[in-house]
Design a protein around this motif. Structure first.
Motif, PDB file in Angstrom:
ATOM      1  N   GLU A 183      -3.008   8.374   6.332  1.00  0.00           N
ATOM      2  CA  GLU A 183      -3.786   7.180   6.040  1.00  0.00           C
ATOM      3  C   GLU A 183      -3.006   6.247   5.136  1.00  0.00           C
ATOM      4  O   GLU A 183      -2.101   6.674   4.404  1.00  0.00           O
ATOM      5  CB  GLU A 183      -5.124   7.538   5.396  1.00  0.00           C
ATOM      6  CG  GLU A 183      -5.038   8.135   4.014  1.00  0.00           C
ATOM      7  CD  GLU A 183      -6.418   8.384   3.398  1.00  0.00           C
ATOM      8  OE1 GLU A 183      -7.428   8.319   4.127  1.00  0.00           O
ATOM      9  OE2 GLU A 183      -6.468   8.655   2.178  1.00  0.00           O
ATOM     10  N   ARG A 220      -3.363   3.691   2.046  1.00  0.00           N
ATOM     11  CA  ARG A 220      -4.226   3.314   0.930  1.00  0.00           C
ATOM     12  C   ARG A 220      -3.707   2.023   0.316  1.00  0.00           C
ATOM     13  O   ARG A 220      -2.497   1.858   0.135  1.00  0.00           O
ATOM     14  CB  ARG A 220      -4.260   4.430  -0.116  1.00  0.00           C
ATOM     15  CG  ARG A 220      -4.818   5.750   0.429  1.00  0.00           C
ATOM     16  CD  ARG A 220      -4.704   6.872  -0.584  1.00  0.00           C
ATOM     17  NE  ARG A 220      -5.159   8.145  -0.020  1.00  0.00           N
ATOM     18  CZ  ARG A 220      -5.056   9.318  -0.637  1.00  0.00           C
ATOM     19  NH1 ARG A 220      -4.512   9.377  -1.865  1.00  0.00           N
ATOM     20  NH2 ARG A 220      -5.491  10.415  -0.052  1.00  0.00           N
ATOM     21  N   ALA A 270      -8.845   2.370   2.271  1.00  0.00           N
ATOM     22  CA  ALA A 270      -7.953   3.235   3.043  1.00  0.00           C
ATOM     23  C   ALA A 270      -8.246   3.064   4.522  1.00  0.00           C
ATOM     24  O   ALA A 270      -9.387   2.789   4.925  1.00  0.00           O
ATOM     25  CB  ALA A 270      -8.110   4.695   2.634  1.00  0.00           C
ATOM     26  N   ARG A 314      -5.064  -1.856  -1.988  1.00  0.00           N
ATOM     27  CA  ARG A 314      -6.062  -2.586  -2.762  1.00  0.00           C
ATOM     28  C   ARG A 314      -6.158  -4.002  -2.214  1.00  0.00           C
ATOM     29  O   ARG A 314      -5.154  -4.674  -2.013  1.00  0.00           O
ATOM     30  CB  ARG A 314      -5.671  -2.618  -4.248  1.00  0.00           C
ATOM     31  CG  ARG A 314      -6.727  -3.224  -5.166  1.00  0.00           C
ATOM     32  CD  ARG A 314      -6.277  -3.172  -6.626  1.00  0.00           C
ATOM     33  NE  ARG A 314      -7.307  -3.681  -7.513  1.00  0.00           N
ATOM     34  CZ  ARG A 314      -8.291  -2.963  -8.024  1.00  0.00           C
ATOM     35  NH1 ARG A 314      -8.371  -1.673  -7.737  1.00  0.00           N
ATOM     36  NH2 ARG A 314      -9.183  -3.506  -8.827  1.00  0.00           N
ATOM     37  N   GLY A 368       0.836  -1.188   0.000  1.00  0.00           N
ATOM     38  CA  GLY A 368       0.000   0.000   0.000  1.00  0.00           C
ATOM     39  C   GLY A 368       0.868   1.232   0.000  1.00  0.00           C
ATOM     40  O   GLY A 368       2.095   1.163  -0.141  1.00  0.00           O
ATOM     41  N   THR A 369       0.225   2.366   0.177  1.00  0.00           N
ATOM     42  CA  THR A 369       0.926   3.647   0.196  1.00  0.00           C
ATOM     43  C   THR A 369       0.481   4.445   1.407  1.00  0.00           C
ATOM     44  O   THR A 369      -0.733   4.597   1.649  1.00  0.00           O
ATOM     45  CB  THR A 369       0.638   4.455  -1.079  1.00  0.00           C
ATOM     46  OG1 THR A 369       1.011   3.678  -2.220  1.00  0.00           O
ATOM     47  CG2 THR A 369       1.421   5.762  -1.081  1.00  0.00           C
ATOM     48  N   ASN A 389     -12.607   3.409   9.521  1.00  0.00           N
ATOM     49  CA  ASN A 389     -11.817   2.173   9.437  1.00  0.00           C
ATOM     50  C   ASN A 389     -12.680   0.920   9.483  1.00  0.00           C
ATOM     51  O   ASN A 389     -12.196  -0.170   9.804  1.00  0.00           O
ATOM     52  CB  ASN A 389     -10.777   2.127  10.557  1.00  0.00           C
ATOM     53  CG  ASN A 389      -9.589   3.022  10.257  1.00  0.00           C
ATOM     54  OD1 ASN A 389      -9.646   3.863   9.377  1.00  0.00           O
ATOM     55  ND2 ASN A 389      -8.508   2.840  10.993  1.00  0.00           N
ATOM     56  N   GLU A 401     -10.479  -0.633  -3.803  1.00  0.00           N
ATOM     57  CA  GLU A 401      -9.530   0.371  -3.327  1.00  0.00           C
ATOM     58  C   GLU A 401      -9.990   0.803  -1.936  1.00  0.00           C
ATOM     59  O   GLU A 401     -11.128   1.250  -1.760  1.00  0.00           O
ATOM     60  CB  GLU A 401      -9.488   1.578  -4.265  1.00  0.00           C
ATOM     61  CG  GLU A 401      -9.011   1.260  -5.678  1.00  0.00           C
ATOM     62  CD  GLU A 401      -7.522   0.944  -5.736  1.00  0.00           C
ATOM     63  OE1 GLU A 401      -6.806   1.288  -4.764  1.00  0.00           O
ATOM     64  OE2 GLU A 401      -7.086   0.360  -6.736  1.00  0.00           O
TER      65      GLU A 401
END
Length: 286
Positions: A186, A188, A197, A190, A157-158, A267, A195
């Motif tokens: 946050e 993010r 977060a 997949r 993720g990022t 969340n 998608e």
């Protein structure tokens, strides 16, 4: 066109990778279970006492306790023993001891015989929790069920930082208190074809992150209130690894004597995360 030998080699490599993944997960989870079953861990908690301004004697703990000016005042009488870092706090059989102020989510451990006495602050209030290795919850603990490790739930993720860290207020497993955490950003990612977060809080290790979440398995196969996932510090480009196989239960999944935070509303994942720890057997039987 792939040959039969090439296909067989590829299959063996895939099986070897799966075996290595499963072995690494099993070693990690075994270590996590050992920490959870520590003789003075949260499974050893026998009582949860909330301190106030009026002096009070507490079950399982020596002395009389009260809060005054954001500090805890303890009066120990004759024959009452309590130690801090191996030092007796009542050497003459009649002592008044003061602790604090203690920061939110911080605490100190005292000892009274075989009991560890945790003095801490949660939700702005002082608590005392004695922990005894003979507590039935700990003695009878036989481990936590979990999904079989699945590489499909280990994803990249990022991390996207907020312009400024956000103070985020969340509820707690105990009614009447709230927790406030600093959220630096946050994560993010997949999962499947979605998608997603998650708001992230600062983790215990420098630079690491922690996320609290629920998903479509919560209240079915996994604990209803929350699960937690630790994420290693992001790479310079923000890349992070999320291995939901290592999602774990918080203490409130096992005992009502915990003050665990609940996930922020955003969340609540709209997908089933069929990975990580399941509802503890003790809660299934309740």
């Amino acid at each position: 066109m792939p040959t039969s030998t090439h296909t067989e080699n590829s299959s063996r490599r895939a099986e070897s990778q799966q075996d290595a993944f499963a072995t690494a997960w099993a070693e990690w989870h075994d270590a996590h279970e050992r920490r959870r079953a520590d003789p003075h861990g949260f499974l050893a908690v026998t009582h949860l006492h909330w301190l106030g301004a009026e002096p009070a004697r507490l079950d399982g703990v020596p002395g009389t306790w009260r809060v005054e000016d954001d500090a805890v005042r303890l009066v120990l009488g004759p024959g009452e023993s309590l130690q801090r870092d191996g030092r007796e706090l009542n050497p003459d059989g009649g002592a008044t001891v003061e602790f604090g102020p203690i920061a939110e989510r911080d605490g100190i451990n005292l000892t009274a015989g075989d009991t560890v006495v945790e003095l801490a602050k949660r939700g702005g209030e002082y608590i005392v929790r004695p922990r005894h290795p003979e507590n039935p919850l700990l003695r009878e603990y036989r481990g936590t069920p979990a999904y079989a490790p699945d590489p499909a739930f280990a994803v990249e993720g990022t991390f996207v930082p907020f312009a400024e860290p956000r103070a985020t207020t969340v509820g707690a497993a105990v009614e009447g208190i709230q927790h406030v955490y600093e959220a630096p950003g946050e994560v993010r990612f997949r999962l499947g074809n979605r998608e997603l977060a998650l708001t992230a809080f600062n983790g215990h290790a420098p630079g690491s992150l922690s996320v609290l979440f629920t998903d479509q398995t919560s209240g079915k196969t996994t604990y209803a209130a929350n699960r937690s996932l630790t994420i290693a510090a992001p790479a310079p480009d923000g890349t992070v690894s999320l291995d939901f196989n290592r999602a774990v239960n918080l203490p409130c999944a096992y005992t009502d004597l915990a003050t665990c935070p609940l996930p922020p509303a955003e969340n609540r994942l709209p997908v089933p995360v069929e990975a990580g720890e399941k509802t503890p057997t003790e809660r299934q039987d309740a």
